[in-house]
Design an enzyme around this catalytic site. Structure first.
Site, PDB file in Angstrom:
ATOM      1  N   ARG A 140      36.640  45.332  48.368  1.00 49.69           N
ATOM      2  CA  ARG A 140      38.038  44.941  48.260  1.00 49.69           C
ATOM      3  C   ARG A 140      38.152  43.442  48.114  1.00 49.69           C
ATOM      4  NH1 ARG A 140      41.818  42.641  51.148  1.00 49.69           N
ATOM      5  NH2 ARG A 140      40.521  42.491  53.006  1.00 49.69           N
ATOM      6  N   VAL A 141      39.060  43.033  47.229  1.00 54.47           N
ATOM      7  CA  VAL A 141      39.516  41.653  47.156  1.00 54.47           C
ATOM      8  C   VAL A 141      41.025  41.691  47.358  1.00 54.47           C
ATOM      9  CG1 VAL A 141      37.626  40.728  45.759  1.00 54.47           C
ATOM     10  CG2 VAL A 141      39.609  41.741  44.627  1.00 54.47           C
ATOM     11  N   SER A 142      41.596  40.567  47.742  1.00 54.05           N
ATOM     12  CA  SER A 142      43.007  40.547  48.122  1.00 54.05           C
ATOM     13  C   SER A 142      43.991  40.501  46.961  1.00 54.05           C
ATOM     14  CB  SER A 142      43.274  39.355  49.045  1.00 54.05           C
ATOM     15  OG  SER A 142      42.500  39.483  50.209  1.00 54.05           O
ATOM     16  N   THR A 143      43.551  39.978  45.816  1.00 51.07           N
ATOM     17  CA  THR A 143      44.474  39.856  44.680  1.00 51.07           C
ATOM     18  C   THR A 143      43.802  40.324  43.396  1.00 51.07           C
ATOM     19  OG1 THR A 143      43.806  37.618  44.050  1.00 51.07           O
ATOM     20  CG2 THR A 143      45.524  37.803  45.743  1.00 51.07           C
ATOM     21  N   GLN A 158      41.203  37.915  41.846  1.00 52.60           N
ATOM     22  CA  GLN A 158      39.884  37.749  42.442  1.00 52.60           C
ATOM     23  C   GLN A 158      38.886  38.728  41.824  1.00 52.60           C
ATOM     24  OE1 GLN A 158      41.181  38.173  46.553  1.00 52.60           O
ATOM     25  NE2 GLN A 158      40.578  36.054  46.938  1.00 52.60           N
TER      26      GLN A 158
END
Length: 109
Positions: free
Chosen positions: A14-17, A20
């Site tokens: 997972r990345v936040s945006t 990314q």
């Protein structure tokens, strides 16, 4: 005759945006031997577990499977919620969890 299910190894990244990049996590999971079809990823905030691919992954996980994550914060930001999800996966679903950057957190059989 009872059929024996093969234990699976899954990964969650997972990345936040959306801007990314997941490549570093994806490459680490492939180096761990996780097949691409068993890698689930979201480009979304970790504020809660309302993430499409994370929910798909949880439904797929069965007893004896292993879940690999790069670091504990890839599960989320709220450590209380992470603790509850960890308990659900390890205690209720009986899944093993492997944390690549902090092996001390790894659950064991």
């Amino acid at each position: 005759m009872e059929t024996t299910r093969t234990k699976q190894v899954y990964a969650y990244c997972r990345v936040s945006t959306k801007e990314q990049n997941l490549d570093r996590q994806l490459n680490a999971m492939r180096q761990e031997g996780v097949q691409d079809c068993n890698i689930f990823a979201d480009k979304q905030s970790g504020k809660d577990f309302d993430r499409i691919n994370f929910k798909r992954l949880v439904r797929k996980l069965k007893e004896g499977d292993t879940l690999i994550i790069m670091s504990i914060d890839r599960l989320g930001r709220d450590y209380d919620a992470i603790g509850k999800m960890w308990k659900r996966l390890v205690m209720d679903k009986k899944v093993q969890i492997k944390v690549l950057d902090m092996p001390i957190l790894n659950s064991s059989s």
